[in-house]
Structure formats: C-alpha cells, structure tokens
Design an enzyme around this catalytic site. Structure first.
Site, mmCIF file in Angstrom:
data_model
loop_
_atom_site.group_PDB
_atom_site.id
_atom_site.type_symbol
_atom_site.label_atom_id
_atom_site.label_comp_id
_atom_site.label_asym_id
_atom_site.label_seq_id
_atom_site.Cartn_x
_atom_site.Cartn_y
_atom_site.Cartn_z
ATOM 1 N N PRO A 29 0.830 -1.212 0.000
ATOM 2 C CA PRO A 29 0.000 0.000 0.000
ATOM 3 C C PRO A 29 0.867 1.267 0.000
ATOM 4 C CG PRO A 29 -0.748 -1.547 1.675
ATOM 5 C CD PRO A 29 0.536 -2.094 1.125
ATOM 6 N N GLY A 38 6.851 1.029 3.469
ATOM 7 C CA GLY A 38 8.055 1.199 2.651
ATOM 8 C C GLY A 38 7.821 1.089 1.154
ATOM 9 N N ASP A 88 14.771 2.511 5.865
ATOM 10 C CA ASP A 88 13.861 1.900 4.878
ATOM 11 C C ASP A 88 14.639 1.348 3.680
ATOM 12 O OD1 ASP A 88 11.963 2.868 6.596
ATOM 13 O OD2 ASP A 88 10.739 3.849 5.065
HETATM 14 C C1 MEV Z 1 9.710 5.545 8.211
HETATM 15 O O1 MEV Z 1 9.540 4.222 7.756
HETATM 16 C C2 MEV Z 1 10.577 5.541 9.423
HETATM 17 C C3 MEV Z 1 10.870 6.926 10.000
HETATM 18 O O2 MEV Z 1 11.653 6.708 11.175
HETATM 19 C C4 MEV Z 1 11.618 7.803 9.026
HETATM 20 C C5 MEV Z 1 13.038 7.337 8.794
HETATM 21 O O3 MEV Z 1 13.609 6.637 9.641
HETATM 22 O O4 MEV Z 1 13.564 7.695 7.742
HETATM 23 C C6 MEV Z 1 9.580 7.628 10.420
#
Ligand code: MEV
Length: 316
Positions: free
Chosen positions: A99, A105, A150
């Site tokens: 999604p 991700g 990610d």
């Molecule tokens: C996003 O999947 C995770 C966050 O911590 C952003 C990041 O680490 O880049 C919110």
C-alpha cells in the site's frame, strides 16, 4: 527482459528516533513486494505505473524535471551509476502489492526494485550496498531527512539493527531466537512520511530536551527488544512494543484510529501492539500467539481496520 523485486518493510522498534541516531529494528515483509520488469523497446523509454494508472515517456538523457517523480529520479540515478549517457529504448513496468503511504516502505521498495532491474538490464553488477545507497538518494529527494533504515531493509531483504551514524551507518543482522507472528492492521488513512518526519523535526527544534528524552527512551527500548528477540522472549518483546507506542504517542505521531487499534488489540489478548512507520495513519502491529490471533483479528476488524495481514517472522 529483466525482473527484480524488493520487499515491503515494517519498523518493529525505533521509528522517528532512528532519524536522530537512535537504534531501530526493521523487518522485510516478504508477502508484500514491488516488482519491476525492464524490456527492450522499439523507439522510446516508457515508465509504466499501473498501480497509479500513470505512465511517463522519457528522454534518453536526464533533464531537470526528472527529480519531480521519485521513480524517474530512481531511473536517472541508476543511469548515472551505470555511466550511460543515453538510455536505450526501454519499457519499465513497476508493479507493487505494498500500500502507498501506508508505513510499509512502498516508495523505498519500488525505487530499490527499479534500480536493481535497470542496472541488471544494462549489464551492471550491483550489490545490495549500491542499491541501498541509490535508493537512499531517492528517499532524500522525496522524504526530507530519512534515517536510511527503509532503503537498508528493502535492499538487503533482512531483519536489521540500524543506527544512523557518521561516517557510516551501523547495520547488523538481527538474530531471531523464536518465530513469532504479527497482525498488521491498516487504518486506511494515508500519511506522507515527509510531512510527519518534518513535523517531528519542528517539534524537536522547539522542545529539544523533551524530544531527545523521548528518542533516548525509544533507543533503550530497541536495545532491550534486540535482547528479547535474540532470546525468543515474546512476552518481553510484546511489552516493549507497547512501551514504544507510548513514546510515539508522546511525539504526537499516533492518531485516534491507531490508538484505538492498539488498545483494542491489547484488550483482545495481543502480547504487544504499536503503530509502525511514520504514523498519523498507515499501519499498526499486534504481536499475537496462535491462541489469541483470531480474537485479536476480530477486535481489529471491529475497530475499523480496513485491511489486516498476518506475517510470520521465522527464527534465524
Ligand atoms: C519511516 O519508515 C521511518 C521513519 O523513522 C523515518 C526514517 O527513519 O527515515 C519515520
């Protein structure tokens, strides 16, 4: 024809705090993935995005508007890495079951799969490190200040312990002592990572002492979670997830929908529950045992989850 895939991801511990150098734990989601197919074409370069009902016809050379579309930026980064001034005619099709803007991700996975497929098609051998660093560049263009977690997890397809640090991020595989199962519930609310990360940054700038203490607590929870994962201690793991959710609430990245799903999953017998990813929408996770899984699933449905997925995390 060349095909490459990249998995979706979930953040088990440490989202947001990861951006500020605290450790975080992420897992690949093998049953949600992005697939990119690259085929030779007759006379032009076409990027097809059937999930978005969109397509782009592109020049063989980069131009200044390319950065506006993340997957076009990904293509140009792959082109530069391959050192090819003019791309040959290609049809590139990006398909994904992850999604969009849901905390799983999708942006990183589609970019990683595209970069891998294009480099392979151009005959360039690329290791996970290169795929990850090019994907990070795409994330940076479109997500402001990403930690790098990610792109790391979708490129390595491995459970990772991640610490953002200079000169190089610390990335270690996580040992999982006992298999466990998660229910992943979608609020159905789309939330842009860039906006939430940017808002946390503004709050941190205004109130750095408080936010640093929240990030530090998340880091300590992640450290304890790594020990619990190693030992296969699921009761401890669940309790730590719930404590991580409390910190994320304090950061203001939860929402009523996420809190209700977390609270009702816990009432229904989940071992732990938390939002996952940027928050303010997207998904939450509930750690369940086989006995309570159905009851927790029903509670999540009744609370309004728009989709619920089951994910089995293997030991190893
Ligand atoms: C996003 O999947 C995770 C966050 O911590 C952003 C990041 O680490 O880049 C919110």
């Amino acid at each position: 024809m060349t095909t490459a895939t990249a998995p979706g991801k979930i953040i088990l511990f440490g989202e947001h705090a990861a951006v500020y150098g605290q450790p975080a734990i992420a897992l690949p989601l093998s049953d949600k993935q992005a697939t990119v197919k690259v085929e030779d074409a007759a006379d032009r370069i076409t990027l097809l995005l059937p999930n978005l009902a969109t397509s782009y016809v592109l020049e063989s050379e980069p131009n200044s508007a390319d950065g506006d579309v993340p997957l076009v930026a990904a293509l140009r980064l792959a082109q530069a890495a391959a050192n090819v001034a003019q791309l040959p005619p290609l049809t590139i099709t990006v398909d994904s079951t992850i999604p969009i803007a849901g905390g799983m991700g999708s942006g990183a996975a589609t970019a990683a799969a595209l970069i891998r497929a294009v480099l392979q098609h151009l005959g360039i051998s690329a290791d996970n490190q290169l795929i990850s660093s090019l994907t990070y560049e795409v994330e940076r263009l479109h997500h402001g200040t990403p930690s790098g977690i990610d792109n790391t997890v979708v490129s390595t397809n491995q459970a990772v312990w991640f610490v953002k640090q200079a000169p190089e991020n610390l990335i270690e595989p996580i040992v999982i002592g006992a298999p466990f199962r998660l229910l992943i519930a979608d609020t159905g609310i789309r939330s842009a990572t860039k906006d939430v990360v940017g808002d946390v940054r503004r709050q941190w700038q205004a109130n750095s002492e408080y936010f640093d203490s929240l990030f530090g607590r998340c880091g300590r929870l992640a450290r304890r979670a790594r020990v619990a994962l190693n030992a296969g201690n699921l009761l401890e793991l669940g309790a730590l997830m719930t404590l991580n959710h409390v910190q994320l609430r304090r950061m203001s990245v939860s929402s009523r929908e996420l809190d209700d799903l977390v609270d009702n999953a816990l009432k229904a017998g989940a071992l732990g529950a938390k939002l996952s990813g940027a928050g303010r929408g997207g998904i939450m996770l509930a750690l369940v045992d086989s006995e309570k899984e159905e009851t927790v699933r029903e509670a999540l449905e009744e609370t309004g989850a728009t989709s619920i997925w089951h994910s089995e995390v293997a030991a190893g």
